[in-house]
Structure formats: structure tokens, C-alpha cells
Design a protein around this motif. Structure first.
Motif, PDB file in Angstrom:
ATOM      1  N   ASP A  36     -55.540  96.096  -5.468  1.00 55.63           N
ATOM      2  CA  ASP A  36     -56.616  96.694  -4.481  1.00 55.63           C
ATOM      3  C   ASP A  36     -56.569  96.561  -3.134  1.00 55.63           C
ATOM      4  O   ASP A  36     -57.376  97.097  -2.345  1.00 55.63           O
ATOM      5  CB  ASP A  36     -58.035  96.015  -4.734  1.00 55.63           C
ATOM      6  CG  ASP A  36     -58.521  96.328  -6.443  1.00 55.63           C
ATOM      7  OD1 ASP A  36     -58.215  97.429  -6.764  1.00 55.63           O
ATOM      8  OD2 ASP A  36     -59.466  95.451  -6.773  1.00 55.63           O
ATOM      9  N   ILE A  37     -55.328  95.911  -2.600  1.00 54.30           N
ATOM     10  CA  ILE A  37     -55.331  95.658  -1.512  1.00 54.30           C
ATOM     11  C   ILE A  37     -53.911  96.524  -0.911  1.00 54.30           C
ATOM     12  O   ILE A  37     -52.915  96.643  -1.412  1.00 54.30           O
ATOM     13  CB  ILE A  37     -54.774  94.066  -1.233  1.00 54.30           C
ATOM     14  CG1 ILE A  37     -55.918  93.336  -1.670  1.00 54.30           C
ATOM     15  CG2 ILE A  37     -54.630  93.762   0.350  1.00 54.30           C
ATOM     16  CD1 ILE A  37     -57.032  93.456  -0.870  1.00 54.30           C
ATOM     17  N   GLY A  65     -58.778  97.770   1.314  1.00 50.74           N
ATOM     18  CA  GLY A  65     -59.313  97.543   0.041  1.00 50.74           C
ATOM     19  C   GLY A  65     -59.953  98.606  -0.780  1.00 50.74           C
ATOM     20  O   GLY A  65     -60.357  99.706  -0.012  1.00 50.74           O
ATOM     21  N   VAL A 123     -62.324  93.065  -3.419  1.00 53.22           N
ATOM     22  CA  VAL A 123     -62.674  93.519  -2.196  1.00 53.22           C
ATOM     23  C   VAL A 123     -64.543  93.523  -2.337  1.00 53.22           C
ATOM     24  O   VAL A 123     -64.921  94.132  -3.439  1.00 53.22           O
ATOM     25  CB  VAL A 123     -62.282  95.091  -2.125  1.00 53.22           C
ATOM     26  CG1 VAL A 123     -62.936  95.664  -1.072  1.00 53.22           C
ATOM     27  CG2 VAL A 123     -60.912  94.827  -1.941  1.00 53.22           C
TER      28      VAL A 123
END
Length: 437
Positions: free
Chosen positions: A267-268, A343, A409
Motif C-alpha cells: 500500500d506504500i 498510500g 493507510v
């Protein structure tokens, strides 16, 4: 000045060497107050010309703070001698670049009388004391203004010019209530005197210091943790070697074999952005005259690139990313620009989590090769959307690599650090170890 630099370059090339020069000047004013009086008042200036000579694959550095002919000749001679006795470094070369780049930022403003600057500097202490009788001291406070200019010229024909001016103020509040003490520090940067947020630094210092007077320890255990942007920036700065090609070259980077591998949550995404529109100061070129562009370091959790200057790029047979860093008197290094931590797959905030607003002793408790750290923290407990408790006197231990593998996130917009050099979506790190009561 450019004619002097051109003359030095010509004299060095006569020795069948190549070179680049950095000339920098700075002017600064700073003052701070104690006990109702200006306790520190400094006016300073500096001027320095530095040269990096490369001859027969060997590098020599020298600099001078005087620009008379004798000093210039000594600098040239010293740099050539240093090159002769240095170890061969075939990867370090002068970049084959030509043309001129300018990054000169100017914000016209009316002249500000020194009496007004002094009055406002005194208020950074006096107003804090006036607003709360429990304030026993304002140990950190001050006003400063800084003007910096630099020129770069290489024997290949590259030249750059840079100009910047900024102001900064800071204040703190040390409170004492029945022998229990608490302190918080805040600061503000601005392009002009008028933009400085005097009330903000005073009120923020008092707000958090008052809350920290109520701090309690927490039971040891695992917690969900959210860092303010300033604290998250401190963490990533502490482990900036993870992105450094120089650290990878020196085998001091735990990610040196991880290019193309997943190093964080999917997600990053992390981008180094030298021209981000919300940054306090953009940066158009590096210390080798290379034009800077945004660089994706991590995309969807996968490591994409390291920071490179020309030397590390040659070592790894890739291209420089425009992250060379060098002052007039130093050797070639690497430094990043402003970071954007982005994110996706937003989750809901947990019902209960800790918000870290202050960290002490991070660097002394960090192993930058293993990614582990142990740091004293203070902050707030949040429960069901409300701040319910102030905590302190506890220690957070973790591993940066494991932290970013186990993160959610919890917001969409990028939030800025106080100096506007770091931007991140809100993140919750899971199961971090707290040692408290």
C-alpha cells in the motif's frame, strides 16, 4: 566572481586535470532572549571557494576563504598535491554537462527595522511566560534570518547559480507544577518576515507542554501507533542510508540486494520530490550540476531505486539520480530531497491508538544497518476519536523494515512536517513494543 572561477579552472586544466568549483557566501542574523533581555545576538558572514581536482583517476579537495591571487594559487597547488597522494577512484569523474542552470529565489519585502525584530524576539520569551504562570523558563527561543548564495562551475562547461533567503523563529515552554516539569518546542520557517507565525509557535509550545504536565506512563505491551509527520520524518531521516547508493556501495545498507524486491507494505509508495509544489524550498539541481527530477524510491512496496551521484552511479553502472551533495570544502556525498509517503487501500482508524508527538534519543538508540531503534516517546492516547490521555516516560522499540511491512493507510491527503520538507498520508503502525510501567 565567475571570471575568477574560470581563471582557476583554466589553470587547473593546464596541469592536465579536470575540476569543478563551488563558491558560496552566506549572511546570518540571530538573536534569543532570556530573563527579558536579548541574551545572544550574532551577525555573521562567510565566503568560501572550494575546488575538486581529478587527475589520473585521483581526487584532491581544497578550499580558501580568501580570494587574493596567493590564496588561489595555494588552493590549486594543495588540491593537486592531495590528488597525487590519494587512492585511485576511477568512478569519480566530472560530469559531461554544459550550459547554465539557475535556481534563484527572491521574495521582495520592505526593510524591517532591527528594533521590530528585537521586540518580536523578546516576545518569544515574555509572551510565553505571561500566558501561563507555571512557565519557569523558555530555554529554547530565537529569531534568525539567513541568506545563502552559491555558484558552481566545472571544467566541462557546466555552471549553476543558487540564491535563497529564509527566516525562522522558535519558542518553548518549560512548565513546573508542584515539582513536575514538562517542556515542548515549536518552530516556524518563512520566506519573508511578515509571513512568520509568531503566535503559532508560542501557542503550540504551551498547548503541548500543558498537556505533558499530565503525562502518565502506560503498561508495557504492543500498541497501534501513529507518528506526527515530524516524528515520522525523524525516523526516516535516521535510516536515510536505506536509500543511499553510497551506503549500498559501502555494504552499510540492508537493502543493497533488495532492488526489485518487496520491502514495505504494497500500500506504500515513496517518492523523492525536489520540485514538489508544497515544499518550503524546491531544489532544481544537485552539487554536480545535474538537473533534479522526482524519483520513485518505493512503488507499491517494491524498492525501485537508490539515491545516486555520478560516482555511485558509475560503480553500479547506472545513471545518476541527481542526488550529489557537496559543500565548497567537502568531498562528494549523497543527500535526498523532500519525501512524499503516499498510500492506498485506506483503512479505518483503530478505536484505540497512540499518537507520538515527541521523540528523544533516537540516533543514540538506533542501529542504522539493522534498522532497529529504541527511543523515548511522549504523546497522546486516542480512543474512539477523542484524545483521552497524555503519555510519557515510556520507550518505543522497533525495526523500521518490519514497521513498514505492518502498516495501514488511514487517510488520503498528504500532511506536512512543520518545515514542509516531508509529506505523508496518515499511517498506523501495528504491534509496536512499548516498555512502560
Amino acid at each position: 566572481m565567475k571570471k575568477i572561477m574560470e581563471r582557476v579552472i583554466n589553470q587547473i586544466t593546464d596541469h592536465k586535470a579536470e575540476a569543478d568549483l563551488i563558491y558560496s557566501t552566506s549572511k546570518a542574523l540571530s538573536m534569543s532572549a532570556q530573563n527579558g533581555e536579548i541574551s545572544s545576538y550574532k551577525v555573521s558572514s562567510s565566503e568560501i571557494l572550494g575546488v575538486r581536482v581529478i587527475k589520473d583517476g585521483r581526487v584532491g579537495i581544497s578550499y580558501t576563504e580568501a580570494l587574493d591571487e596567493e590564496s588561489l594559487q595555494f588552493m590549486i597547488k594543495h588540491a593537486l598535491q592531495n590528488a597525487e597522494i590519494s587512492e585511485p577512484n576511477p568512478n569519480e569523474r566530472i560530469m559531461e554537462l554544459t550550459g547554465h542552470l539557475a535556481d534563484e529565489e527572491s521574495h521582495p519585502e520592505p526593510e524591517v527595522d532591527i528594533a521590530l525584530k528585537t521586540k518580536k524576539a523578546l516576545e518569544l520569551e515574555s509572551v510565553v511566560k505571561m500566558m501561563d504562570q507555571r512557565v519557569v523558563s523558555v530555554p529554547h527561543n530565537g529569531f534568525s534570518e539567513n541568506e545563502y548564495k552559491s555558484l558552481y562551475l566545472s571544467s566541462r562547461g557546466r555552471s549553476t547559480s543558487y540564491l535563497d533567503k529564509s527566516y525562522s523563529i522558535s519558542s518553548s515552554a518549560l512548565l513546573d507544577e508542584k515539582g513536575k516539569k514538562a517542556i515542548f518546542y515549536d518552530f516556524n520557517l518563512a520566506k519573508t518576515f511578515e509571513e512568520l507565525q509568531w503566535n503559532k509557535v508560542i501557542e503550540t509550545s504551551l498547548f503541548h507542554a500543558r498537556n505533558l504536565l499530565e503525562e502518565e506512563t502506560l503498561p508495557s505491551g504492543k500498541y497501534e501507533v501513529k507518528f506526527t509527520e515530524d516524528c515520522l520524518k525523524q525516523l526516516l531521516d535516521c535510516f536515510s542510508n536505506f536509500y543511499s547508493g553510497k551506503s549500498a556501495m559501502d555494504k552499510m545498507n540492508p537493502w543493497d540486494q533488495k532492488l526489485g524486491a518487496e520491502v514495505m507494505s504494497k500500500d506504500i509508495t515513496i517518492v523523492d520530490h525536489p520540485t514538489y509544489e508544497h515544499s518550503f524550498r524546491t531544489s532544481l539541481f544537485d552539487s554536480e550540476g545535474v538537473e533534479r527530477k522526482p524519483l520513485t524510491l518505493v512503488k507499491d512496496g517494491v524498492l525501485q531505486s537508490f539515491y545516486h551521484n555520478s560516482m555511485t552511479a558509475n560503480h553500479f553502472k547506472t545513471k545518476t539520480t541527481g542526488h550529489a551533495s557537496r559543500s565548497a570544502g567537502s568531498s562528494l556525498g549523497i543527500a535526498g530531497n523532500d519525501l512524499l509517503v503516499m498510500g492506498k487501500n485506506k483503512k479505518e482508524l483503530p478505536q484505540r491508538y497512540l499518537e507520538v508527538i515527541q521523540m528523544d534519543g533516537l540516533y543514540s538508540g538506533a542501529n542504522r544497518v539493522k534498522g532497529t531503534f529504541s527511543v523515548a516517546i511522549k504523546g497522546y492516547v486516542w480512543e474512539y476519536g477523542e484524545r483521552t490521555k497524555t503519555f510519557g516516560n515510556i520507550t518505543l522499540s522497533g525495526n523500521l523494515m518490519e514497521m513498514f511491512m505492518n502498516v495501514d493507510v488511514v487517510g488520503e491527503g498528504l500532511e506536512a512536517s512543520r518545515d514542509h520538507s516531508f509529506f505523508s498520508v496518515p499511517l498506523i503502525f501495528h504491534n509496536l513494543s512499548i516498555a512502560g510501567a
